[in-house]
Design a protein around this motif. Sequence first.
Motif, PDB file in Angstrom:
ATOM      1  N   LYS A 136      64.540  27.882 -26.825  1.00  0.00           N
ATOM      2  CA  LYS A 136      65.148  28.295 -28.063  1.00  0.00           C
ATOM      3  C   LYS A 136      66.132  29.093 -27.807  1.00  0.00           C
ATOM      4  CE  LYS A 136      64.617  30.400 -32.811  1.00  0.00           C
ATOM      5  NZ  LYS A 136      63.758  30.989 -33.596  1.00  0.00           N
ATOM      6  N   ILE A 137      65.885  30.299 -26.959  1.00  0.00           N
ATOM      7  CA  ILE A 137      66.853  31.146 -26.465  1.00  0.00           C
ATOM      8  C   ILE A 137      68.027  30.602 -25.955  1.00  0.00           C
ATOM      9  CG2 ILE A 137      67.458  33.406 -25.326  1.00  0.00           C
ATOM     10  CD1 ILE A 137      64.696  34.464 -26.373  1.00  0.00           C
ATOM     11  N   LYS A 138      67.673  29.535 -24.751  1.00  0.00           N
ATOM     12  CA  LYS A 138      68.343  28.957 -24.071  1.00  0.00           C
ATOM     13  C   LYS A 138      69.429  28.074 -24.643  1.00  0.00           C
ATOM     14  CE  LYS A 138      68.539  25.126 -20.842  1.00  0.00           C
ATOM     15  NZ  LYS A 138      67.605  23.766 -19.947  1.00  0.00           N
ATOM     16  N   LYS A 139      68.924  27.599 -25.778  1.00  0.00           N
ATOM     17  CA  LYS A 139      69.759  26.791 -26.792  1.00  0.00           C
ATOM     18  C   LYS A 139      70.975  27.445 -27.319  1.00  0.00           C
ATOM     19  CE  LYS A 139      69.773  23.257 -30.475  1.00  0.00           C
ATOM     20  NZ  LYS A 139      68.887  22.580 -31.383  1.00  0.00           N
ATOM     21  N   GLN A 140      70.405  28.831 -27.801  1.00  0.00           N
ATOM     22  CA  GLN A 140      71.434  29.595 -28.379  1.00  0.00           C
ATOM     23  C   GLN A 140      72.463  30.115 -27.508  1.00  0.00           C
ATOM     24  OE1 GLN A 140      68.651  32.505 -29.922  1.00  0.00           O
ATOM     25  NE2 GLN A 140      68.210  31.336 -31.756  1.00  0.00           N
ATOM     26  N   LEU A 141      72.185  30.484 -26.343  1.00  0.00           N
ATOM     27  CA  LEU A 141      72.968  30.865 -25.115  1.00  0.00           C
ATOM     28  C   LEU A 141      73.768  29.792 -24.893  1.00  0.00           C
ATOM     29  CD1 LEU A 141      70.534  32.835 -22.825  1.00  0.00           C
ATOM     30  CD2 LEU A 141      72.638  33.885 -24.170  1.00  0.00           C
ATOM     31  N   SER A 142      73.589  28.279 -24.798  1.00  0.00           N
ATOM     32  CA  SER A 142      74.380  27.461 -24.468  1.00  0.00           C
ATOM     33  C   SER A 142      75.395  27.052 -25.548  1.00  0.00           C
ATOM     34  CB  SER A 142      73.368  26.178 -24.335  1.00  0.00           C
ATOM     35  OG  SER A 142      73.033  25.868 -25.397  1.00  0.00           O
ATOM     36  N   GLN A 143      75.137  27.505 -26.767  1.00  0.00           N
ATOM     37  CA  GLN A 143      76.072  27.403 -27.609  1.00  0.00           C
ATOM     38  C   GLN A 143      77.189  28.653 -27.731  1.00  0.00           C
ATOM     39  OE1 GLN A 143      73.495  27.154 -31.019  1.00  0.00           O
ATOM     40  NE2 GLN A 143      73.048  25.064 -30.758  1.00  0.00           N
ATOM     41  N   THR A 144      76.754  29.758 -27.357  1.00  0.00           N
ATOM     42  CA  THR A 144      77.706  30.619 -27.330  1.00  0.00           C
ATOM     43  C   THR A 144      78.503  30.659 -26.257  1.00  0.00           C
ATOM     44  OG1 THR A 144      75.837  32.193 -28.562  1.00  0.00           O
ATOM     45  CG2 THR A 144      77.732  33.262 -27.328  1.00  0.00           C
ATOM     46  N   TYR A 145      77.787  30.454 -24.927  1.00  0.00           N
ATOM     47  CA  TYR A 145      78.591  30.300 -23.622  1.00  0.00           C
ATOM     48  C   TYR A 145      78.794  28.883 -23.420  1.00  0.00           C
ATOM     49  CZ  TYR A 145      77.507  35.335 -23.580  1.00  0.00           C
ATOM     50  OH  TYR A 145      77.417  36.607 -23.797  1.00  0.00           O
ATOM     51  N   ASP A 146      80.078  28.408 -24.199  1.00  0.00           N
ATOM     52  CA  ASP A 146      80.074  26.807 -23.889  1.00  0.00           C
ATOM     53  C   ASP A 146      80.829  26.603 -22.884  1.00  0.00           C
ATOM     54  OD1 ASP A 146      82.809  27.612 -24.359  1.00  0.00           O
ATOM     55  OD2 ASP A 146      82.469  27.266 -26.638  1.00  0.00           O
ATOM     56  N   GLU A 147      81.492  25.240 -22.640  1.00  0.00           N
ATOM     57  CA  GLU A 147      81.901  24.724 -21.405  1.00  0.00           C
ATOM     58  C   GLU A 147      83.336  25.445 -21.071  1.00  0.00           C
ATOM     59  OE1 GLU A 147      80.970  23.237 -23.782  1.00  0.00           O
ATOM     60  OE2 GLU A 147      79.328  21.819 -22.879  1.00  0.00           O
ATOM     61  N   ARG A 148      84.028  26.206 -22.078  1.00  0.00           N
ATOM     62  CA  ARG A 148      85.043  26.790 -21.669  1.00  0.00           C
ATOM     63  C   ARG A 148      84.777  27.972 -20.502  1.00  0.00           C
ATOM     64  NH1 ARG A 148      86.264  29.887 -27.043  1.00  0.00           N
ATOM     65  NH2 ARG A 148      84.052  30.309 -26.827  1.00  0.00           N
ATOM     66  N   TYR A 149      83.657  28.604 -20.527  1.00  0.00           N
ATOM     67  CA  TYR A 149      83.365  29.609 -19.292  1.00  0.00           C
ATOM     68  C   TYR A 149      83.582  29.009 -18.101  1.00  0.00           C
ATOM     69  CZ  TYR A 149      82.262  32.742 -22.765  1.00  0.00           C
ATOM     70  OH  TYR A 149      82.087  33.985 -23.697  1.00  0.00           O
ATOM     71  N   GLU A 150      83.438  27.549 -17.714  1.00  0.00           N
ATOM     72  CA  GLU A 150      83.480  27.054 -16.258  1.00  0.00           C
ATOM     73  C   GLU A 150      84.787  27.430 -15.900  1.00  0.00           C
ATOM     74  OE1 GLU A 150      82.251  23.370 -15.813  1.00  0.00           O
ATOM     75  OE2 GLU A 150      80.563  23.404 -17.174  1.00  0.00           O
ATOM     76  N   ASN A 151      86.032  26.990 -16.561  1.00  0.00           N
ATOM     77  CA  ASN A 151      87.212  27.355 -16.100  1.00  0.00           C
ATOM     78  C   ASN A 151      87.662  28.815 -16.083  1.00  0.00           C
ATOM     79  OD1 ASN A 151      87.938  24.649 -15.639  1.00  0.00           O
ATOM     80  ND2 ASN A 151      88.726  24.165 -17.754  1.00  0.00           N
ATOM     81  N   TYR A 152      87.087  29.477 -17.146  1.00  0.00           N
ATOM     82  CA  TYR A 152      87.202  30.949 -17.312  1.00  0.00           C
ATOM     83  C   TYR A 152      86.820  31.630 -16.061  1.00  0.00           C
ATOM     84  CZ  TYR A 152      86.975  35.516 -19.525  1.00  0.00           C
ATOM     85  OH  TYR A 152      87.388  36.923 -19.988  1.00  0.00           O
ATOM     86  N   LEU A 153      85.594  31.469 -15.581  1.00  0.00           N
ATOM     87  CA  LEU A 153      85.004  31.908 -14.284  1.00  0.00           C
ATOM     88  C   LEU A 153      86.039  31.676 -13.056  1.00  0.00           C
ATOM     89  CD1 LEU A 153      82.370  33.873 -13.843  1.00  0.00           C
ATOM     90  CD2 LEU A 153      82.568  32.790 -16.082  1.00  0.00           C
ATOM     91  N   GLU A 154      86.457  30.674 -13.078  1.00  0.00           N
ATOM     92  CA  GLU A 154      87.597  30.511 -11.844  1.00  0.00           C
ATOM     93  C   GLU A 154      88.461  31.291 -12.179  1.00  0.00           C
ATOM     94  OE1 GLU A 154      86.827  28.436  -9.352  1.00  0.00           O
ATOM     95  OE2 GLU A 154      84.874  27.441 -10.107  1.00  0.00           O
ATOM     96  N   PHE A 155      89.131  31.314 -13.460  1.00  0.00           N
ATOM     97  CA  PHE A 155      90.264  32.120 -13.416  1.00  0.00           C
ATOM     98  C   PHE A 155      89.986  33.547 -13.088  1.00  0.00           C
ATOM     99  CE2 PHE A 155      91.841  35.146 -16.592  1.00  0.00           C
ATOM    100  CZ  PHE A 155      93.332  35.046 -16.375  1.00  0.00           C
ATOM    101  N   LEU A 156      89.043  34.064 -13.562  1.00  0.00           N
ATOM    102  CA  LEU A 156      88.379  35.522 -13.436  1.00  0.00           C
ATOM    103  C   LEU A 156      88.353  35.907 -11.849  1.00  0.00           C
ATOM    104  CD1 LEU A 156      85.799  36.370 -16.029  1.00  0.00           C
ATOM    105  CD2 LEU A 156      88.119  37.077 -16.181  1.00  0.00           C
ATOM    106  N   GLN A 157      87.749  34.830 -11.017  1.00  0.00           N
ATOM    107  CA  GLN A 157      87.573  35.096  -9.671  1.00  0.00           C
ATOM    108  C   GLN A 157      88.910  35.330  -8.926  1.00  0.00           C
ATOM    109  OE1 GLN A 157      85.938  31.564  -7.226  1.00  0.00           O
ATOM    110  NE2 GLN A 157      84.583  33.295  -6.282  1.00  0.00           N
TER     111      GLN A 157
END
Length: 210
Positions: A136-157
């Motif tokens: 249940k918590i995993k589902k909540q996290l997946s909604q909060t931290y959506d696909e935008r974070y993939e490119n965002y982490l590359e940018f941050l690095q």
Amino acid sequence: MLYPMMMNLKGKSAAVIGGGGIAERKAAGLLEAGAAVTIISPRVTAGLGKLISEEECIWKEKCFENDDAAGFFIIIAATDNPMVNREVKQAASDNQLVLMIDDPYLSDFQVPAMVRRGKLTLTVSTDGASPKLAKKIKKQLSQTYDERYENYLEFLQQSRRFILENVRDPAWKNRLLEQMISEEFLHETDRKAAFQKLYESYLKESKQCD
């Protein structure tokens, strides 16, 4: 209480005992992490069969015997027979890590519920108390931290590397790095341009202070 950690399994030997759906998921996760996987089971799912035919992993087409545990860094006992899973645990030596899918308390480690967004990994564990709550918590996290974070982490690095290499003043380094993790940059459609603008403002202010 378990010790949480992220483990580098690249090139490490791993055995999955069992050939069903759970074994398939565990094998896929180990392969994704770069482990050298051996399946030990008289039968396997179609998914495992595909991995085997593509030489992604090795298949020992047999029932588990005590000698089969030798030499592996990680062993996952994933059969539908609790007696066999317990035999796997008993056959392993003290320096091997064993996961019993039907008995987290006798296992040496547990695999938490996980959300991956590129370089971002979020995990949830209830120490075996309630896998459904972890899901249940995993589902909540997946909604909060959506696909935008993939490119965002590359940018941050990339931005962090640039800042560490080009900004000497510690206060400015910290200021720029803090700015990178703001909501503004998460939602920014052109992060590179926004970062360039921010860096130029740093150059302008730093020259004024010289």
